[in-house]
Design a protein around this motif. Structure first.
Motif, PDB file in Angstrom:
ATOM      1  N   SER A 123      61.047  30.797   8.423  1.00 27.65           N
ATOM      2  CA  SER A 123      62.443  31.674   8.795  1.00 27.65           C
ATOM      3  C   SER A 123      63.243  31.534   7.668  1.00 27.65           C
ATOM      4  N   VAL A 124      64.538  32.345   8.024  1.00 26.22           N
ATOM      5  CA  VAL A 124      65.242  32.668   6.901  1.00 26.22           C
ATOM      6  C   VAL A 124      66.124  31.269   6.587  1.00 26.22           C
ATOM      7  N   LEU A 125      66.537  31.322   5.390  1.00 25.84           N
ATOM      8  CA  LEU A 125      67.099  30.153   4.645  1.00 25.84           C
ATOM      9  C   LEU A 125      68.436  29.943   5.376  1.00 25.84           C
ATOM     10  N   LYS A 126      68.770  28.796   5.905  1.00 31.32           N
ATOM     11  CA  LYS A 126      69.796  28.620   6.750  1.00 31.32           C
ATOM     12  C   LYS A 126      70.669  27.837   6.025  1.00 31.32           C
ATOM     13  N   ASN A 127      70.477  26.763   5.473  1.00 30.46           N
ATOM     14  CA  ASN A 127      71.483  25.648   4.701  1.00 30.46           C
ATOM     15  C   ASN A 127      70.999  25.428   3.514  1.00 30.46           C
ATOM     16  N   VAL A 128      71.970  25.185   2.397  1.00 24.15           N
ATOM     17  CA  VAL A 128      71.814  24.559   1.170  1.00 24.15           C
ATOM     18  C   VAL A 128      72.953  23.830   0.849  1.00 24.15           C
ATOM     19  N   TYR A 129      72.458  22.632   0.238  1.00 26.75           N
ATOM     20  CA  TYR A 129      73.512  21.426   0.139  1.00 26.75           C
ATOM     21  C   TYR A 129      72.813  20.978  -1.255  1.00 26.75           C
ATOM     22  N   GLU A 130      73.951  20.453  -2.098  1.00 27.77           N
ATOM     23  CA  GLU A 130      73.768  19.606  -3.201  1.00 27.77           C
ATOM     24  C   GLU A 130      74.404  18.303  -2.864  1.00 27.77           C
ATOM     25  N   VAL A 131      73.445  17.063  -2.983  1.00 24.51           N
ATOM     26  CA  VAL A 131      74.055  15.874  -2.338  1.00 24.51           C
ATOM     27  C   VAL A 131      73.741  14.739  -3.591  1.00 24.51           C
ATOM     28  N   TYR A 132      74.705  13.805  -3.530  1.00 27.97           N
ATOM     29  CA  TYR A 132      74.556  12.703  -4.616  1.00 27.97           C
ATOM     30  C   TYR A 132      74.501  13.456  -6.075  1.00 27.97           C
ATOM     31  N   ASP A 133      75.043  14.611  -6.191  1.00 20.70           N
ATOM     32  CA  ASP A 133      75.114  15.321  -7.638  1.00 20.70           C
ATOM     33  C   ASP A 133      73.665  15.325  -8.301  1.00 20.70           C
ATOM     34  N   HIS A 165      58.936  20.652  17.995  1.00 26.35           N
ATOM     35  CA  HIS A 165      59.130  21.883  17.313  1.00 26.35           C
ATOM     36  C   HIS A 165      60.458  22.423  17.535  1.00 26.35           C
ATOM     37  N   ASP A 166      61.406  21.641  17.958  1.00 30.87           N
ATOM     38  CA  ASP A 166      62.778  22.019  18.089  1.00 30.87           C
ATOM     39  C   ASP A 166      63.314  22.751  16.845  1.00 30.87           C
ATOM     40  N   LYS A 167      64.522  23.425  16.875  1.00 27.04           N
ATOM     41  CA  LYS A 167      65.006  23.773  15.871  1.00 27.04           C
ATOM     42  C   LYS A 167      65.578  22.689  15.087  1.00 27.04           C
ATOM     43  N   LEU A 168      65.658  22.769  13.674  1.00 34.02           N
ATOM     44  CA  LEU A 168      66.486  21.930  12.786  1.00 34.02           C
ATOM     45  C   LEU A 168      67.794  22.264  12.626  1.00 34.02           C
ATOM     46  N   THR A 169      68.570  21.145  12.307  1.00 41.46           N
ATOM     47  CA  THR A 169      70.074  21.487  11.914  1.00 41.46           C
ATOM     48  C   THR A 169      70.547  20.631  10.913  1.00 41.46           C
ATOM     49  N   LEU A 170      71.051  20.985   9.813  1.00 44.74           N
ATOM     50  CA  LEU A 170      71.521  20.096   8.651  1.00 44.74           C
ATOM     51  C   LEU A 170      72.917  20.456   8.705  1.00 44.74           C
ATOM     52  N   ASN A 171      73.949  19.453   8.644  1.00 48.74           N
ATOM     53  CA  ASN A 171      75.213  19.304   8.546  1.00 48.74           C
ATOM     54  C   ASN A 171      75.811  18.227   7.610  1.00 48.74           C
ATOM     55  N   PHE A 172      76.917  18.412   6.919  1.00 48.92           N
ATOM     56  CA  PHE A 172      77.606  17.439   6.285  1.00 48.92           C
ATOM     57  C   PHE A 172      78.736  16.763   6.571  1.00 48.92           C
ATOM     58  N   PHE A 173      78.482  15.479   6.772  1.00 46.67           N
ATOM     59  CA  PHE A 173      79.473  14.871   7.814  1.00 46.67           C
ATOM     60  C   PHE A 173      79.876  13.596   6.955  1.00 46.67           C
ATOM     61  N   CYS A 174      81.250  13.197   7.065  1.00 44.11           N
ATOM     62  CA  CYS A 174      81.656  12.006   6.315  1.00 44.11           C
ATOM     63  C   CYS A 174      80.843  11.573   4.973  1.00 44.11           C
ATOM     64  N   GLY A 175      80.789  12.547   4.287  1.00 41.22           N
ATOM     65  CA  GLY A 175      80.034  12.502   2.942  1.00 41.22           C
ATOM     66  C   GLY A 175      78.509  12.220   2.920  1.00 41.22           C
ATOM     67  N   ARG A 176      77.992  12.486   4.081  1.00 44.44           N
ATOM     68  CA  ARG A 176      76.525  12.129   4.007  1.00 44.44           C
ATOM     69  C   ARG A 176      75.898  13.285   4.758  1.00 44.44           C
ATOM     70  N   LEU A 177      74.579  13.862   4.333  1.00 44.10           N
ATOM     71  CA  LEU A 177      73.795  14.839   5.058  1.00 44.10           C
ATOM     72  C   LEU A 177      73.106  14.430   6.089  1.00 44.10           C
ATOM     73  N   VAL A 178      73.239  15.198   7.290  1.00 43.50           N
ATOM     74  CA  VAL A 178      72.893  14.703   8.536  1.00 43.50           C
ATOM     75  C   VAL A 178      71.710  15.654   8.978  1.00 43.50           C
ATOM     76  N   ILE A 179      70.652  15.148   9.140  1.00 45.29           N
ATOM     77  CA  ILE A 179      69.637  15.934   9.912  1.00 45.29           C
ATOM     78  C   ILE A 179      69.347  15.806  11.446  1.00 45.29           C
ATOM     79  N   SER A 180      69.478  16.803  12.008  1.00 46.73           N
ATOM     80  CA  SER A 180      69.246  16.516  13.709  1.00 46.73           C
ATOM     81  C   SER A 180      68.506  17.836  14.094  1.00 46.73           C
ATOM     82  N   SER A 181      67.968  17.520  15.359  1.00 48.85           N
ATOM     83  CA  SER A 181      67.227  18.749  16.061  1.00 48.85           C
ATOM     84  C   SER A 181      68.025  18.821  17.256  1.00 48.85           C
ATOM     85  N   LEU A 182      67.844  19.942  18.040  1.00 48.37           N
ATOM     86  CA  LEU A 182      68.440  20.563  19.114  1.00 48.37           C
ATOM     87  C   LEU A 182      68.589  19.545  20.404  1.00 48.37           C
TER      88      LEU A 182
END
Length: 962
Positions: A123-133, A165-182
Motif C-alpha cells: 500500500s502507499v507509504l505511510k510513515n518515514v522516521y530516522e531513529v538513533y541517527d 492482518h490489522d493495520k500497522l501504526t508507527l508513531n514517535f513518542f517520548c523519544g521512541r519509535l512505537v509500533i502498534s496495530s489497531l
C-alpha cells in the motif's frame, strides 16, 4: 483536539471585543505549485522546501517553484509522503505504492536504483522516521523496512509481530519509535540495535498523548479533555521536528498548536481551511498544507492584525493614519471610522461626530477617510477627514470645521495650524479651527511648517514659502523634489525628510540636498508614502514593505520588512512606533502591530549549484571540468535559499582567468557563450536580505586549445603572416606614394584655381569703369570725389594682391574687403543701391578664418545681374554673418530682378564681358572640399512674391568651424 473545550474557547473569545489574526503568505498553482492539494512537506539539508501534491512534486527555494512529475522519474504524480534523511535523500511516497528518492539532482526509482527497487510495499507509504541517527524506517499499512547507513534492509510484517492482518501504526513518542496495530493491546519499540521490545501500552497513556483505538485524548490546560471522533475532525497529530516543545493537531477546521511541555492548547491557525500537514522549517516559518487550497506560510507568530468582531461594517479594513494619545492608539480608516486600541489591545470606536447633522452640508452619501491623526502640543488630537476637521480636546469636547479635500495638517505653534487641501493651503487658529490666512493658492499634497517656513508639497514638487508668502521652488535643487510629494517630517537636526511618489526619499536642509535614497541604494521601492522618525532611524512605508534607514551613518544602511516577514500587505499607508518599541502599521489589510526584536529569527543563506550546462548539454560533473575547444558555451544554474528573504537574494561572482572583478546579479543563471581556451575558476556566493552570506562556491574548469593554437601551427602562421605583412607593406608604400602625388597635384591645382579666382574677382570691366569714373570726376573738376574714389580703389587693389598670396584670411579682413568693394560700387552707380553688413555679436571675427576672397564673386554677381538691372525702387544688398553650432553662415541677399529675369537680359543684350568669377569660385570650393569630412556648402534661393515674380536672390555660404 478537544471538541467541547474548543467550543467553550470559541465562546470565550467571542465575548471579547478584540480579535487577532495572523498574516500568512499563500502559494497555489498560480505561483507555480504543482497542485492545490498538499499531502506532505519536508525540507532538505540544502534548505529547499518540498511539497507533495496531487499533480506532482514541487521544490521551493523561497522565490521559485520547480515541479517534478512522471517525466522526471516519479512513479506517480500523486505524492503522498515526503521525508529528508541525514544523507540529504528526499524520500517520496506516491499513490502507486512505489517508493523513490531524490538525491543530487536525480530521482532514483525502481528502474534506475537498486535500493528503491528492493522496497516492496503493498500500500502507499505511510510513515518515514530516522531513529538513533543511524536507521531509516519506512512503513506502509502492513509492513515496515529498516535501512541502515550501508543501505542494508530489514523487513517486518504486521502478521509476524501481532499475528493479525490489522493495520500497522508507527508513531514517535517520548523519544521512541512505537509500533502498534489497531486492535492489539501490545506495542513494540525499536531499539538502537534494530531489535524490537514488546511493552504494554498502558504506561504511555499517562502523558495524554497517545491514540486509543480511533479516539484521540489530549490534555488542555492540565485537564484531560473529551475525545474526538477521528472520522469527523482529526486528520493528523504532528510533532515539530525542529526541537521546539510544540505539537500540531491538524484538523478539518484548521490546525491547533499544543505546548506539550506546559500541556496547554495554543494558537488556532487557518480555522476555515482543511489542514492535513503542518511543518516548521529551519528558519522557524510554519507551513500549512491544505486540501484544495495550496500551502500557507506563517513567517511570524509575533505580527498580528487587530480587528473588532462586533464591527458590522465590512466595506474595508484599510488603515490610513495612526497616532498615540494617553497610551492609546488611534487609527483612521474609511467611512469616518477611528479605531481606539487600549494598552491591552481592546478595540473601540470614536463617535462619528454627529454625522446626521453634517449631511445637509457634505451630502447624504458622502464617504470620508480619516487621512491623518495628529497629536498637538497641548495634548489634543486633530482628526483629518477628507471633508472636515475635528479637534478632540483633553476635556472631551469636540470642535468641528467643514472644508473640502483636506490633504495634510502641520502644527505651526500652539496657536495655529497649517492645513493643505486640494485647492489651497491656509492658516487656521487651533482654539476654534477658524481660518485666518491663505498661504498657498494651488493644490497641495502635503504641508509642513519648519524653520519658520511653510513647506508646500504639490503634484509637481516641493515649494518653500516664506512668512511674507514669497515662494521658492526646490525642484531645481534636485530632480526628486520636482516629483509628487507624498509626505514630509523634520528631524531634530533640522533635516527635512521628504517622501515622493516615484523618486524615493530626499533629505533637505538649509538650501542643500543632504541625500537622495532610491531603490539603487537598497530602498525596497521608489514609491514612498509613510514616514516616522525613531531616534536615529527613519522608517519609510512604501508599496513594497517597510524600510528602516539608519540616518546616523553616512552610507544609510537599510533593513527591509515585507509580506515575506509576515506583514499582511506590502502597501504601507502609515507607521507609528510607541516608546516600548511596538510598531504599528496601517495597510489595506488593516491595523498591524509587532516588535522588531520578535522578528529577528533564524536566517539561513545557502547556495546550491544545480547544474552546469555546456552547449545545451547538462554535465554530470560540477567541478574540475575538462572541455574541448568548441565546448565553450557554458551556463551555470544555481539557487540561493533563504525562505525568510522572500526571494530577495543577490549573488556575487567572478570568473578568474577572464575577469577578476566581482559582479552582482539577481539572476539564477550565469552564462558565458564564447569563452576562449584556458583555465578558469568561477567563484560565487549568495547574500540574503539580512546581509547574511552563503558559503563560497568554487567551480574549476579547463577549455582546451584547438590544434591551430599549437606551437608548430602557430610558427607556420607567423611565417606566413610575416610574408604577407611584407607584401602588404610594399603595396601600402606604393599606394601611399601614389596618394602623395595625387595630393600634391591637387594642391597645385588649388593654387592655380585660387589665382584664377583672384584674378576673376577683379573684372577688367569693373577696373575700366572705376578708372573712367575717376577721369570723369577730374574733368568735372570734382577733385574731392576723384581723390576719395582713387584712394578707395587703390586700397581695394592693394587688399586684392595682399590676400591673393594667403590661403585663409580673418573674417574681419574679409568684411573690410567687402566694405571697400561695395563703397566703390556705390560711387560708380551713383548711390542707386544701399547695402548693410550685419555681424552676429557672438562672432569673434578676429579669431575666425575663412578662404580668402571667396565671397566677393557672389556680391559682385548680386550687383551686376540683380540690382543693376532693377527698375524703379532703389536696390538693396544685405550681407549677414551668423555663427551656428558647428559652422559660420554668411547670407548675401539682394532685392534685384532674380536669376530668371537676369538670364533673359543676358540673352537679349550684348555682353561685353562675361565674368568667370562664379565658375572659378565654384571649382575652387569643389577643390577645397576634396578629402574633407566637413565641407563648404553653397545654397542659392530665388526670392519670389505671391505672383511668382522674382524679387531677388539669396546666397547662403556655410563655412565649417571644425
Amino acid at each position: 483536539m478537544c471538541k467541547y473545550f474548543l467550543i467553550l474557547l470559541q465562546i470565550a473569545l467571542s465575548l471579547t471585543l478584540t480579535a487577532q489574526e495572523y498574516n500568512y503568505v499563500h502559494y497555489d498553482t498560480k505561483n507555480g505549485l504543482a497542485g492545490s492539494h498538499v499531502y506532505s512537506m519536508c525540507q532538505d539539508n540544502d534548505g529547499f522546501i518540498w511539497f507533495g501534491t496531487d499533480y506532482g512534486l514541487s521544490r521551493f527555494d523561497g522565490k521559485n517553484f520547480k515541479t517534478y512529475t512522471v517525466k522526471d522519474g516519479l512513479p506517480d504524480n500523486d505524492v503522498l509522503e515526503l521525508f529528508t534523511d541525514t544523507k540529504n535523500r528526499v524520500w517520496i511516497g506516491t499513490f502507486s505504492s512505489e517508493v523513490c528518492y531524490y538525491q543530487d539532482g536525480k530521482i532514483h526509482n525502481s528502474k534506475n536504483d537498486s535500493l528503491a527497487n528492493a522496497l516492496k510495499f503493498n500500500s502507499v507509504l505511510k510513515n518515514v522516521y530516522e531513529v538513533y541517527d543511524k536507521y531509516l524506517v519506512l512503513s506502509d499499512t502492513y509492513c515496515f523496512y529498516i535501512i541502515d547507513k550501508n543501505n542494508s534492509l530489514t523487513k517486518f510484517n504486521v502478521f509476524d509481530l501481532f499475528k493479525t492482518h490489522d493495520k500497522l501504526t508507527l508513531n514517535f513518542f517520548c523519544g521512541r519509535l512505537v509500533i502498534s496495530s489497531l486492535f492489539d493491546k501490545n506495542i513494540y519499540t525499536l531499539n538502537a540495535d534494530k531489535s524490537l521490545t514488546l511493552i504494554d501500552r498502558t504506561p504511555l497513556q499517562s502523558d495524554g498523548s497517545f491514540l486509543d483505538r480511533d479516539k484521540l485524548c489530549i490534555i488542555c490546560n492540565g485537564v484531560k479533555s473529551s475525545t474526538i471522533d477521528r472520522s469527523k475532525d482529526f486528520i493528523r497529530f504532528e510533532t515539530d521536528s525542529t526541537g521546539t516543545n510544540f505539537t500540531f493537531l491538524n484538523t478539518y477546521q484548521g490546525a491547533w498548536q499544543i505546548d506539550t511541555q506546559n500541556k496547554k492548547l495554543g494558537a488556532h491557525f487557518l480555522p476555515t481551511q482543511k489542514i492535513p500537514r503542518t511543518f516548521i522549517d529551519k528558519e522557524k516559518n510554519i507551513w500549512f498544507g491544505t486540501i484544495d487550497n495550496g500551502v500557507f506560510k506563517l513567517p511570524s507568530l509575533n505580527i498580528k492584525n487587530v480587528y473588532n468582531e462586533t464591527d458590522k461594517e465590512k466595506e474595508s479594513k484599510e488603515i490610513f493614519s495612526i497616532a498615540e494619545n494617553d497610551g492609546k492608539i488611534y487609527a483612521g480608516s474609511e467611512h469616518r471610522k477611528v479605531l481606539v486600541i487600549s494598552k491591552d489591545k481592546k478595540v473601540s470606536f470614536l463617535n462619528k461626530f454627529e454625522w446626521n447633522m453634517m449631511k445637509s452640508v457634505i451630502g447624504p452619501t458622502a464617504n470620508s477617510r480619516v487621512t491623518s491623526i495628529k497629536k498637538l502640543s497641548d495634548g489634543s488630537l486633530i482628526l483629518v477627514y477628507e471633508t472636515f476637521l475635528v479637534k478632540l480636546n483633553q476635556n472631551g469636547s469636540k470642535i468641528f470645521n467643514y472644508t473640502t479635500s483636506i490633504k495634510s495638517v502641520s502644527e505651526i505653534n500652539k496657536d495655529y495650524l497649517l492645513v493643505g487641501t486640494a485647492f489651497y493651503a491656509f492658516k487656521m487658529r487651533t482654539a476654534d479651527l477658524t481660518i485666518t490666512d491663505t498661504i498657498w493658492n494651488n493644490r497641495t499634497t502635503k504641508v509642513l511648517f519648519s524653520n519658520n517656513n511653510y513647506y508646500i508639497g504639490t503634484l509637481h514638487g516641493l515649494y518653500e514659502v516664506k512668512t511674507n508668502k514669497t515662494a521658492h521652488f526646490l525642484g531645481t535643487s534636485h530632480n526628486s523634489l520636482s516629483r509628487r510629494i507624498s509626505n514630509m517630517l523634520q528631524a531634530p537636526d533640522g533635516i527635512i525628510w521628504v517622501a515622493t511618489s516615484d523618486a524615493g526619499i530626499t533629505g533637505y536642509r538649509s538650501g542643500k540636498i543632504i541625500c537622495n535614497l532610491t531603490d539603487s541604494n537598497g530602498l525596497s521601492s521608489n514609491i514612498c508614502k509613510a514616514l516616522f522618525l525613531q531616534n536615529n532611524f527613519l522608517w519609510v512605508g512604501a508599496n513594497k514593505g517597510i524600510n528602516k534607514i539608519d540616518i546616523s551613518k553616512k552610507d544609510y544602511p537599510i533593513v527591509k520588512y515585507s509580506s515575506a516577514d509576515g506583514l499582511p500587505s506590502d502597501i504601507i499607508n502609515s507607521i507609528y512606533i510607541q516608546a516600548d518599541s511596538t510598531i504599528w502599521i496601517g495597510s489595506p489589510a488593516g491595523l498591524t502591530y509587532f516588535k522588531e526584536k520578535d522578528l529577528i529569527n533564524v536566517s539561513i543563506c545557502n547556495l546550491v549549484l544545480e547544474s552546469v550546462i555546456v552547449s545545451g548539454k547538462k554535465l554530470d560533473s560540477k567541478n574540475n571540468i575538462s572541455l574541448k575547444y568548441n565546448e565553450n558555451n557554458i551556463l551555470f544554474q544555481y539557487a540561493g535559499i533563504s525562505l525568510k528573504s522572500g526571494g530577495e537574494i543577490t549573488y556575487k561572482y567572478k570568473l578568474t582567468g577572464l575577469n577578476d572583478k566581482w559582479e552582482t546579479t539577481t539572476s539564477n543563471t550565469i552564462s558565458y557563450p564564447t569563452l576562449p581556451p584556458g583555465k578558469y575558476e568561477l567563484q560565487l556566493y549568495a547574500i540574503n536580505k539580512f546581509n547574511k552570506k552563503s558559503d563560497l562556491c568554487i567551480i574549476k574548469f579547463y577549455i582546451a586549445a584547438p590544434f591551430w593554437k599549437t606551437g608548430w601551427f602557430i610558427a607556420i602562421i607567423i611565417i606566413l603572416t610575416l610574408g604577407l605583412f611584407w607584401a602588404i607593406l610594399q603595396w601600402r608604400f606604393k599606394l601611399k606614394q601614389q596618394k602623395v602625388e595625387e595630393k600634391n597635384k591637387t594642391i597645385q591645382q588649388i593654387a592655380e584655381m585660387e589665382q584664377l579666382a583672384l584674378q576673376a574677382q577683379m573684372n577688367p570691366h569693373f577696373i575700366f569703369n572705376c578708372l573712367n569714373s575717376i577721369q570723369q570726376f577730374i574733368m568735372l573738376n570734382d577733385k574731392e570725389k576723384a581723390n576719395k574714389y582713387l584712394t578707395q580703389f587703390a586700397s581695394l587693389i592693394r587688399s586684392t594682391f595682399e590676400n591673393s598670396i594667403k590661403k585663409n584670411i580673418r573674417l574681419s579682413e574679409e568684411i573690410q574687403y567687402l566694405n571697400n568693394y561695395l563703397q566703390l560700387e556705390q560711387l560708380r552707380y551713383a548711390d542707386n543701391f544701399t547695402y548693410a553688413i550685419n555681424i552676429d555679436p557672438k562672432i569673434e571675427k578676429d579669431f575666425i578664418e575663412i578662404p580668402a576672397m571667396l565671397l566677393q564673386p557672389y556680391v559682385e554677381n548680386a550687383l551686376r545681374h540683380g540690382i543693376h538691372n532693377k527698375i524703379g525702387n532703389a536696390g538693396k544688398l544685405d550681407i549677414i554673418f551668423v555663427q551656428q553650432q558647428d559652422h559660420l553662415e554668411c547670407t548675401i541677399r539682394d532685392n534685384g530682378i532674380g536669376r530668371a529675369m537676369a538670364e533673359k537680359y543676358k540673352s537679349n543684350r550684348h555682353i561685353e564681358y562675361q565674368s568667370k568669377g562664379m565658375s572659378v569660385t565654384g571649382k575652387r570650393i569643389e577643390l577645397l572640399n576634396t578629402g574633407k569630412e566637413n565641407k563648404i556648402e553653397i545654397i542659392i534661393t530665388d526670392l519670389i512674391d505671391n505672383n511668382n515674380n522674382g524679387i531677388g536672390t539669396e546666397v547662403v555660404v556655410k563655412f565649417p568651424l571644425k
